[in-house]
Design a protein around this motif. Structure first.
Motif, PDB file in Angstrom:
ATOM      1  N   ARG A 269      -1.731   4.898  -9.862  1.00  0.00           N
ATOM      2  CA  ARG A 269      -2.229   3.525  -9.763  1.00  0.00           C
ATOM      3  C   ARG A 269      -2.481   3.206  -8.288  1.00  0.00           C
ATOM      4  O   ARG A 269      -1.762   3.671  -7.398  1.00  0.00           O
ATOM      5  CB  ARG A 269      -1.217   2.530 -10.341  1.00  0.00           C
ATOM      6  CG  ARG A 269       0.104   2.540  -9.599  1.00  0.00           C
ATOM      7  CD  ARG A 269       1.103   1.564 -10.175  1.00  0.00           C
ATOM      8  NE  ARG A 269       2.420   1.767  -9.558  1.00  0.00           N
ATOM      9  CZ  ARG A 269       3.491   1.032  -9.823  1.00  0.00           C
ATOM     10  NH1 ARG A 269       3.428   0.048 -10.709  1.00  0.00           N
ATOM     11  NH2 ARG A 269       4.641   1.279  -9.220  1.00  0.00           N
ATOM     12  N   LEU A 270      -3.518   2.445  -8.058  1.00  0.00           N
ATOM     13  CA  LEU A 270      -3.810   1.902  -6.722  1.00  0.00           C
ATOM     14  C   LEU A 270      -3.402   0.441  -6.710  1.00  0.00           C
ATOM     15  O   LEU A 270      -3.839  -0.339  -7.562  1.00  0.00           O
ATOM     16  CB  LEU A 270      -5.304   2.015  -6.399  1.00  0.00           C
ATOM     17  CG  LEU A 270      -5.784   1.185  -5.201  1.00  0.00           C
ATOM     18  CD1 LEU A 270      -5.244   1.755  -3.902  1.00  0.00           C
ATOM     19  CD2 LEU A 270      -7.312   1.091  -5.170  1.00  0.00           C
ATOM     20  N   ILE A 271      -2.561   0.071  -5.741  1.00  0.00           N
ATOM     21  CA  ILE A 271      -2.142  -1.320  -5.586  1.00  0.00           C
ATOM     22  C   ILE A 271      -2.703  -1.853  -4.273  1.00  0.00           C
ATOM     23  O   ILE A 271      -2.373  -1.347  -3.196  1.00  0.00           O
ATOM     24  CB  ILE A 271      -0.608  -1.448  -5.612  1.00  0.00           C
ATOM     25  CG1 ILE A 271      -0.068  -0.997  -6.970  1.00  0.00           C
ATOM     26  CG2 ILE A 271      -0.189  -2.886  -5.312  1.00  0.00           C
ATOM     27  CD1 ILE A 271       1.446  -1.043  -7.088  1.00  0.00           C
ATOM     28  N   ARG A 272      -3.575  -2.828  -4.393  1.00  0.00           N
ATOM     29  CA  ARG A 272      -4.037  -3.567  -3.214  1.00  0.00           C
ATOM     30  C   ARG A 272      -3.025  -4.703  -3.035  1.00  0.00           C
ATOM     31  O   ARG A 272      -3.182  -5.772  -3.605  1.00  0.00           O
ATOM     32  CB  ARG A 272      -5.454  -4.092  -3.430  1.00  0.00           C
ATOM     33  CG  ARG A 272      -6.490  -2.991  -3.697  1.00  0.00           C
ATOM     34  CD  ARG A 272      -7.838  -3.600  -4.042  1.00  0.00           C
ATOM     35  NE  ARG A 272      -8.803  -2.605  -4.458  1.00  0.00           N
ATOM     36  CZ  ARG A 272      -9.762  -2.095  -3.679  1.00  0.00           C
ATOM     37  NH1 ARG A 272      -9.868  -2.510  -2.436  1.00  0.00           N
ATOM     38  NH2 ARG A 272     -10.604  -1.187  -4.141  1.00  0.00           N
ATOM     39  N   ASP A 273      -2.015  -4.431  -2.248  1.00  0.00           N
ATOM     40  CA  ASP A 273      -0.819  -5.261  -2.276  1.00  0.00           C
ATOM     41  C   ASP A 273      -0.983  -6.574  -1.522  1.00  0.00           C
ATOM     42  O   ASP A 273      -1.776  -6.684  -0.586  1.00  0.00           O
ATOM     43  CB  ASP A 273       0.361  -4.492  -1.685  1.00  0.00           C
ATOM     44  CG  ASP A 273       1.670  -4.803  -2.388  1.00  0.00           C
ATOM     45  OD1 ASP A 273       1.695  -5.754  -3.190  1.00  0.00           O
ATOM     46  OD2 ASP A 273       2.657  -4.099  -2.137  1.00  0.00           O
ATOM     47  N   ASP A 274      -0.185  -7.549  -1.937  1.00  0.00           N
ATOM     48  CA  ASP A 274      -0.136  -8.832  -1.247  1.00  0.00           C
ATOM     49  C   ASP A 274       0.606  -8.667   0.085  1.00  0.00           C
ATOM     50  O   ASP A 274       1.469  -7.791   0.218  1.00  0.00           O
ATOM     51  CB  ASP A 274       0.605  -9.867  -2.090  1.00  0.00           C
ATOM     52  CG  ASP A 274      -0.115 -10.192  -3.386  1.00  0.00           C
ATOM     53  OD1 ASP A 274      -1.353 -10.080  -3.410  1.00  0.00           O
ATOM     54  OD2 ASP A 274       0.577 -10.547  -4.361  1.00  0.00           O
ATOM     55  N   PRO A 275       0.307  -9.511   1.062  1.00  0.00           N
ATOM     56  CA  PRO A 275       1.122  -9.512   2.284  1.00  0.00           C
ATOM     57  C   PRO A 275       2.560  -9.881   1.926  1.00  0.00           C
ATOM     58  O   PRO A 275       2.802 -10.797   1.132  1.00  0.00           O
ATOM     59  CB  PRO A 275       0.466 -10.594   3.154  1.00  0.00           C
ATOM     60  CG  PRO A 275      -0.914 -10.763   2.602  1.00  0.00           C
ATOM     61  CD  PRO A 275      -0.793 -10.501   1.130  1.00  0.00           C
ATOM     62  N   ARG A 276       3.506  -9.133   2.488  1.00  0.00           N
ATOM     63  CA  ARG A 276       4.917  -9.393   2.207  1.00  0.00           C
ATOM     64  C   ARG A 276       5.728  -9.195   3.476  1.00  0.00           C
ATOM     65  O   ARG A 276       5.293  -8.534   4.425  1.00  0.00           O
ATOM     66  CB  ARG A 276       5.444  -8.451   1.124  1.00  0.00           C
ATOM     67  CG  ARG A 276       4.664  -8.468  -0.177  1.00  0.00           C
ATOM     68  CD  ARG A 276       5.281  -7.528  -1.207  1.00  0.00           C
ATOM     69  NE  ARG A 276       4.370  -7.290  -2.326  1.00  0.00           N
ATOM     70  CZ  ARG A 276       4.221  -8.099  -3.357  1.00  0.00           C
ATOM     71  NH1 ARG A 276       4.942  -9.215  -3.403  1.00  0.00           N
ATOM     72  NH2 ARG A 276       3.379  -7.823  -4.330  1.00  0.00           N
ATOM     73  N   GLU A 277       6.969  -9.741   3.471  1.00  0.00           N
ATOM     74  CA  GLU A 277       7.856  -9.560   4.613  1.00  0.00           C
ATOM     75  C   GLU A 277       8.309  -8.095   4.699  1.00  0.00           C
ATOM     76  O   GLU A 277       8.327  -7.368   3.708  1.00  0.00           O
ATOM     77  CB  GLU A 277       9.053 -10.500   4.519  1.00  0.00           C
ATOM     78  CG  GLU A 277       9.911 -10.308   3.298  1.00  0.00           C
ATOM     79  CD  GLU A 277       9.470 -11.146   2.105  1.00  0.00           C
ATOM     80  OE1 GLU A 277      10.332 -11.416   1.237  1.00  0.00           O
ATOM     81  OE2 GLU A 277       8.271 -11.509   2.047  1.00  0.00           O
ATOM     82  N   GLY A 278       8.693  -7.695   5.912  1.00  0.00           N
ATOM     83  CA  GLY A 278       9.011  -6.303   6.178  1.00  0.00           C
ATOM     84  C   GLY A 278      10.045  -5.677   5.264  1.00  0.00           C
ATOM     85  O   GLY A 278       9.818  -4.574   4.722  1.00  0.00           O
ATOM     86  N   PRO A 279      11.222  -6.301   5.061  1.00  0.00           N
ATOM     87  CA  PRO A 279      12.218  -5.681   4.185  1.00  0.00           C
ATOM     88  C   PRO A 279      11.707  -5.411   2.775  1.00  0.00           C
ATOM     89  O   PRO A 279      12.011  -4.367   2.182  1.00  0.00           O
ATOM     90  CB  PRO A 279      13.353  -6.716   4.188  1.00  0.00           C
ATOM     91  CG  PRO A 279      13.236  -7.399   5.510  1.00  0.00           C
ATOM     92  CD  PRO A 279      11.755  -7.499   5.745  1.00  0.00           C
ATOM     93  N   LEU A 280      10.898  -6.318   2.238  1.00  0.00           N
ATOM     94  CA  LEU A 280      10.372  -6.114   0.892  1.00  0.00           C
ATOM     95  C   LEU A 280       9.338  -4.996   0.870  1.00  0.00           C
ATOM     96  O   LEU A 280       9.274  -4.219  -0.090  1.00  0.00           O
ATOM     97  CB  LEU A 280       9.780  -7.418   0.361  1.00  0.00           C
ATOM     98  CG  LEU A 280       9.334  -7.429  -1.105  1.00  0.00           C
ATOM     99  CD1 LEU A 280      10.470  -6.974  -2.029  1.00  0.00           C
ATOM    100  CD2 LEU A 280       8.848  -8.819  -1.498  1.00  0.00           C
TER     101      LEU A 280
END
Length: 278
Positions: free
Chosen positions: A10-21
């Motif tokens: 799967r390809l995930i065009r991911d949401d911006p998230r904080e570093g630890p996550l």
């Protein structure tokens, strides 16, 4: 397209998230690869901007006051090497997660395979990029972009400049539960002040600019177009279908981020991992 395309990706065009996550979801993706036979490639960004420390990096190398003053988060990676300042705009990051049994056991061979779509993505953007043709000595060891340049996994541009080419991407691997995880940082733009400022050093920003280049400096395309080129190259490389994280994966990742990647014990001393190992 590689032989890996015969499996489910799967390809995930991911949401911006904080570093630890962002670090935690990689470990959850490793679990999914083993338990659900589903591999992951993704592109992502960091919000807020984050300094990710290399696994063995000493916390004394960080200018903690600078990071706090500028709203820069700090986490620690599972991979080694120097710290990387991931600007929320100027950095483009990616992850590849696959079972170790399906990829080359030799580290250098695995780097070569996993960097194929990264190089292809850069070329589709118009960037003359390739693995470094020659080693370059370290300028400042705590910084990934200023460490020694290694032809095995450091990508430079323009490649035609040979030994004078500048670093544009750093890539690193680790194994987690019989899964290989590779992640990397690609410079879309340069934020030299922050790249230097996050470290406890008197280096000038000119030193950074002399060693590092960016997609924008090389070809000037828009960031969205650069992200799309990278995502498309990753998907075509392994035959991935567009996908998303399951809610259960994100829930597990948030718990792991709280317990490990966002904790001072891990960020400053790696204590969480050491406790788990013992």
């Amino acid at each position: 397209m590689s032989d890996l395309a015969e499996r489910e990706w799967r390809l995930i065009r991911d949401d911006p998230r904080e570093g630890p996550l962002q670090m935690a979801v990689e470990e959850i993706a490793a679990r999914t690869a083993l338990e659900d036979d589903r591999r992951t490639v993704r592109v992502y960004s960091w919000e807020p901007s984050t300094l990710s420390l290399g696994y063995r990096q000493e916390p004394e190398t960080v200018d903690w006051e600078y990071c706090e003053r500028n709203g820069i988060d700090v986490t620690r990676r599972q991979t080694g090497g120097g710290g990387i300042y991931h600007d929320s705009y100027a950095d483009i990051s990616y992850t590849i997660v696959a079972p170790a049994a399906e990829v080359p056991g030799d580290l250098m061979d695995c780097y070569e395979l996993f960097c194929e779509p990264i190089l292809e993505g850069l070329r589709r953007m118009g960037v003359d990029a390739d693995f470094a043709s020659a080693e370059q000595s370290s300028i400042y060891q705590p910084s990934c972009y200023l460490r020694d340049i290694n032809p095995a996994h450091d990508v430079v541009a323009p490649a035609s400049a040979g030994a004078d080419a500048k670093k544009i991407s750093g890539n690193a691997q680790y194994r987690q539960r019989d899964v290989v995880i590779q992640h990397g940082s690609i410079s879309y733009d340069l934020e030299s002040d922050h790249h230097v400022g996050v470290f406890e050093t008197d280096l000038e920003t000119d030193t950074f600019d002399e060693r590092v280049t960016s997609i924008r400096d090389e070809v000037g395309i828009e960031r969205d177009a650069a992200v799309d080129a990278l995502a498309t190259a990753l998907a075509e490389w392994c035959g991935a279908e567009e996908g998303t994280w399951r809610s259960s994966e994100l829930e597990a990742a948030r718990e792991l981020a709280d317990r490990k990647f966002g904790s001072d014990a891990w960020i400053r001393n790696r204590e969480v991992l050491e406790a788990e190992e013992h």
